[in-house]
Design an enzyme around this catalytic site. Structure first.
Site, PDB file in Angstrom:
ATOM      1  N   ASP A  90     -15.772  -9.086  15.359  1.00  0.00           N
ATOM      2  CA  ASP A  90     -14.896 -10.268  15.441  1.00  0.00           C
ATOM      3  C   ASP A  90     -13.837 -10.181  16.533  1.00  0.00           C
ATOM      4  OD1 ASP A  90     -13.027  -8.540  14.347  1.00  0.00           O
ATOM      5  OD2 ASP A  90     -12.298  -9.993  12.874  1.00  0.00           O
ATOM      6  N   ASP A 143       0.872  -1.181   0.000  1.00  0.00           N
ATOM      7  CA  ASP A 143       0.000   0.000   0.000  1.00  0.00           C
ATOM      8  C   ASP A 143       0.909   1.231   0.000  1.00  0.00           C
ATOM      9  OD1 ASP A 143       0.791   0.490   2.729  1.00  0.00           O
ATOM     10  OD2 ASP A 143      -0.661  -1.003   3.377  1.00  0.00           O
ATOM     11  N   PRO A 144       0.332   2.451   0.091  1.00  0.00           N
ATOM     12  CA  PRO A 144       1.223   3.628   0.034  1.00  0.00           C
ATOM     13  C   PRO A 144       2.298   3.626   1.117  1.00  0.00           C
ATOM     14  CG  PRO A 144      -1.040   4.310  -0.293  1.00  0.00           C
ATOM     15  CD  PRO A 144      -1.090   2.859   0.089  1.00  0.00           C
ATOM     16  N   ASN A 203     -11.515  -2.360  14.377  1.00  0.00           N
ATOM     17  CA  ASN A 203     -11.680  -2.002  12.976  1.00  0.00           C
ATOM     18  C   ASN A 203     -11.023  -0.667  12.635  1.00  0.00           C
ATOM     19  OD1 ASN A 203     -13.118  -4.328  12.497  1.00  0.00           O
ATOM     20  ND2 ASN A 203     -15.089  -3.363  12.971  1.00  0.00           N
ATOM     21  N   GLU A 227     -10.877   0.799  -5.303  1.00  0.00           N
ATOM     22  CA  GLU A 227     -11.231   0.408  -3.935  1.00  0.00           C
ATOM     23  C   GLU A 227     -12.076   1.510  -3.319  1.00  0.00           C
ATOM     24  OE1 GLU A 227      -7.976  -0.522  -1.324  1.00  0.00           O
ATOM     25  OE2 GLU A 227      -6.944  -1.735  -2.816  1.00  0.00           O
ATOM     26  N   ASP A 275     -14.651  -5.787   8.957  1.00  0.00           N
ATOM     27  CA  ASP A 275     -15.886  -6.590   9.027  1.00  0.00           C
ATOM     28  C   ASP A 275     -17.125  -5.701   9.113  1.00  0.00           C
ATOM     29  OD1 ASP A 275     -14.207  -6.504  11.543  1.00  0.00           O
ATOM     30  OD2 ASP A 275     -16.142  -6.880  12.453  1.00  0.00           O
ATOM     31  N   ASN A 300      -4.949   8.312  -2.648  1.00  0.00           N
ATOM     32  CA  ASN A 300      -4.856   9.715  -2.230  1.00  0.00           C
ATOM     33  C   ASN A 300      -5.122  10.743  -3.331  1.00  0.00           C
ATOM     34  OD1 ASN A 300      -2.404   8.182  -0.491  1.00  0.00           O
ATOM     35  ND2 ASN A 300      -3.949   9.305   0.684  1.00  0.00           N
ATOM     36  N   LYS A 305       3.898   0.840   2.378  1.00  0.00           N
ATOM     37  CA  LYS A 305       4.944  -0.185   2.240  1.00  0.00           C
ATOM     38  C   LYS A 305       4.807  -0.942   0.923  1.00  0.00           C
ATOM     39  CE  LYS A 305       2.254  -3.352   5.086  1.00  0.00           C
ATOM     40  NZ  LYS A 305       2.121  -4.040   6.346  1.00  0.00           N
ATOM     41  N   HIS A 361     -10.301  10.567   1.692  1.00  0.00           N
ATOM     42  CA  HIS A 361      -9.781  10.879   0.354  1.00  0.00           C
ATOM     43  C   HIS A 361     -10.434  12.057  -0.346  1.00  0.00           C
ATOM     44  CE1 HIS A 361      -7.776   6.645  -0.006  1.00  0.00           C
ATOM     45  NE2 HIS A 361      -7.076   7.503   0.708  1.00  0.00           N
ATOM     46  N   GLU A 408      -1.767   0.211  -5.044  1.00  0.00           N
ATOM     47  CA  GLU A 408      -1.527   1.500  -4.383  1.00  0.00           C
ATOM     48  C   GLU A 408      -0.038   1.861  -4.404  1.00  0.00           C
ATOM     49  OE1 GLU A 408      -3.556   1.294  -0.556  1.00  0.00           O
ATOM     50  OE2 GLU A 408      -5.400   2.024  -1.484  1.00  0.00           O
TER      51      GLU A 408
HETATM   52 CA    CA Z   1     -12.885  -6.414  13.403  1.00  0.00          CA
END
Ligand code: CA
Length: 657
Positions: free
Chosen positions: A301, A144-145, A305, A290, A397, A232, A147, A265, A192
């Site tokens: 879960d 991603d941006p 999040n 995305e 989730d 971005n 890594k 964004h 990304e």
């Molecule tokens: Ca979660």
């Protein structure tokens, strides 16, 4: 005789190897409106028939291995790919990591998405009439941006060897997909890749790698689109700069794809402008690769999040409800559909739900064993800084399009309903927070109405009953500067008031929320490139506006921002203000107070990095009758890197005695 049979069989197998398998297609993507939905959906006008309605479903196999079952709208267990297609999804996106396993074969998690899993997902997508978007990360784990780590097997290679390896890897993966009959519609050259790819950060090398990937795609799937993907869009000039470099280095691609997470964004208008600009100037197709939106603020879960009700400094243009999620997706589709060469929107990732047990411990066993969490502990051997520290379950989730029980949410139908519209009678869907501030010496008055957000995303005032006693309100006057949370009920929905008890602030437009400078003033001594009131929630301390500054040239950030206040009651005052920023180089920054033009105090301030606000106070400002007080910030930076930048917000002039 026997020999001849063997020869024939070999010839038949060779033929099969060349042409590949054929998957029997049961096309279940509806060609008419899904009737009977309670979801409010405003029609997207002029939506092309072939507009890509995409769903990233990368973690599905790891989820199923963990025991997750998916259901259709009739409540029957059904292949989740069939359910997606039945609700208008046309493309399935899947991430591919080169080798997401440690030396003992333990998966790093995040779905353990290797080529093999992509093929299995591709087969199922193809079976129900959808096409696959292959998202090569060219890494052994998340890219991603932040890594873009090189795959372990390629880490000692020079750029030519690495390009060669990337070409062969891409070619081989796609050949396998072709052999299995997977309908590949698009292939991404990295994920990304804002400023790096596969461990390379210089663009010449990035381009070399992308060109190698592109060549492989053209060879195996000549009809598939080749996409580049960055994030971005809110960063001014970033997309144009990237597209320009792709042109300079002659990277062969068809689609310029963007991530668009509405929380961070920027606005949809800005997204449209940026994508239009790329389509116009570089003659490329554009899309959102995305996007997502939360249907609840709650976690399901036992693993925190990315976005929750408590997440600060995010844009929340829709409530966290199933309808809010659908409205967000609808508006992104509407935006991309009206951009020049806009070809589609992909959701990330609507099928990633809880693995379903009743405790974190039991869930963790599954995340570790099947890779169904965002990262397992084994991920640490490759990525010690991130996965190694924070491994756990699913962080999205609450942004899935399936509930924790595996049943589809009504919002899943949005992919179909946007084509036709489903403007059912709007009703209250959520109650917006009521945000109030009262002077500690004033009176607390709670409003009789709160704003209901309708399913159409319009807002109307509705009667509210606050759950608070006279006693509790009386205590607010004596509790000092503090914020209280009060619950209530409106239209049968939960309401919330956030009440800040504050010292009276003698500054006007104290946090720039008027959207203008007045009555603040500036003295720009250095001739800064940018010095203005900016509307950007994520960069504001409170509200959506702040004072923004940036200048490229050395020593050109040199200004004061101040406000004059006349007719103050005589007494002692304090002045407080906040600043953040970066690339300051040598700097002298301070807040100050003048009384009738004579300095009454100053306090040094500093800017360090993004998001790190420095709040400072000048106290003991003695003011007599008829005197004028001037309070402000003086900023002088030599500048480093791309020039000094920063944000100033929330000036407070309070009575101290
Ligand atoms: Ca979660």
């Amino acid at each position: 005789m026997k020999k001849r049979w063997i020869a024939l069989l070999a010839a038949a197998l060779m033929l099969l190897g060349c042409t590949g398998k054929t998957i029997g297609v049961e096309n279940v993507i509806p060609t008419a409106k899904i009737e009977g939905s309670s979801l409010y959906v405003r029609k997207v006008e002029d939506l092309p028939d072939d507009f890509i309605m995409g769903m990233d479903a990368s973690a599905v196999i790891a989820e199923e291995q963990s025991g997750v079952k998916y259901y259709n709208f009739a409540g029957e267990e059904q292949d989740v790919f069939k359910t997606l297609a039945e609700n208008g999804i046309t493309h399935i996106r899947v991430r591919v990591w080169n080798d997401p396993y440690d030396k003992d074969g333990h998966g790093y998690g995040g779905g353990n998405c290797d080529v093999e899993k992509a093929i299995r997902i591709g087969e199922r997508a193809t079976k129900y009439g959808m096409r696959l978007i292959v998202d090569f990360h060219y890494s052994d784990f998340w890219a991603d941006p932040g890594k873009q780590m090189v795959p372990l097997a390629w880490k000692d290679m020079d750029i030519d060897e690495k390009s060669d390896a990337l070409y062969k890897f891409t070619l081989d993966a796609l050949k396998q997909m072709k052999r299995e009959g997977v309908a590949v519609g698009m292939v991404q050259l990295g994920n990304e890749t804002n400023s790096a790819l596969c461990g390379e950060s210089g663009f010449e090398n990035i381009a070399k790698l992308m060109k190698a990937g592109s060549r492989a795609v053209r060879k195996v799937y000549p009809d598939a689109l080749v996409a580049v993907h960055i994030a971005n869009p809110e960063r001014e000039g970033a997309y144009d700069g990237f597209a320009k470099k792709l042109r300079t280095f002659e990277v062969d691609y068809d689609v310029f794809a963007s991530s668009y997470y509405p929380y961070w964004h920027g606005t949809l208008d800005n997204l449209a402008n940026v994508l239009n600009g790329i389509a116009e100037k570089y003659d490329k197709k554009v899309m959102v690769m995305e996007t997502s939106y939360a249907f609840t603020g709650a976690d399901t879960d036992f693993s925190g999040n990315t976005i929750s009700d408590e997440t600060a400094n995010i844009v929340k243009a829709y409530p966290f409800t199933v309808q809010g999620q659908a409205n967000s997706v609808r508006d992104v589709i509407d935006t991309v559909a009206h951009v020049k060469n806009g070809i589609g929107v992909v959701y990330w990732e609507g099928t990633w739900i809880t693995v379903g047990t009743n405790s974190r411990e039991e869930n963790r066993e599954k995340w570790e064993k099947y890779g169904s969490g965002w990262a397992s502990s084994y991920g640490g051997s490759y990525d010690p800084k991130d996965a190694g520290k924070y491994y756990g379950g699913c962080a999205v989730d609450n942004q899935a399009m399936f509930g924790p029980d595996g049943n589809p949410l009504e919002s899943l139908k949005v992919w179909n309903l946007v084509r036709y519209g489903n403007e059912v009678e709007p009703r209250a869907d959520a109650i917006a927070d009521t945000v109030l501030a009262f002077d500690l010496k004033g009176t607390v008055e709670l409003p009789e109405t709160a704003d209901a957000i309708l399913t159409s995303n319009e807002t109307v005032p509705v009667p509210v009953v606050w759950n608070v006693t006279e006693d509790e309100i009386a205590k607010m006057y004596t509790g000092g500067v503090k914020t209280y949370e009060i619950r209530g009920l409106a239209e049968g929905l939960p309401a919330r008031a956030l009440i800040s008890m504050v010292n009276f602030n003698y500054l006007k437009n104290y946090g720039f929320e008027d959207g203008a400078l007045d009555p603040w003033q500036t003295e720009d001594r250095g001739g800064a490139d940018q010095l203005y009131v900016e509307n950007k929630l994520t960069d504001s301390l409170n509200g959506t506006y702040h004072m923004h500054f940036w200048s490229a040239k050395q020593d050109s950030v040199d200004f004061s921002l101040f406000q004059e206040v006349k007719d103050l009651p005589a007494g002692t005052y304090s002045f407080t203000i906040s600043i953040m920023g970066g690339d300051a180089g040598d700097a002298e920054i301070y807040c100050y107070a003048l009384v009738d033009g004579a300095e009454a105090g100053r306090t040094p301030m500093r800017i360090t990095s993004y998001g790190n606000w420095d709040t400072q106070t000048v106290g003991g400002i003695a003011v007599g009758d008829g005197q004028t007080v001037t309070v402000g910030v003086s900023v002088r930076c030599t500048g480093a890197g791309n020039g000094a930048w920063g944000k100033i917000d929330d000036g407070l002039l309070n009575r101290q005695d």
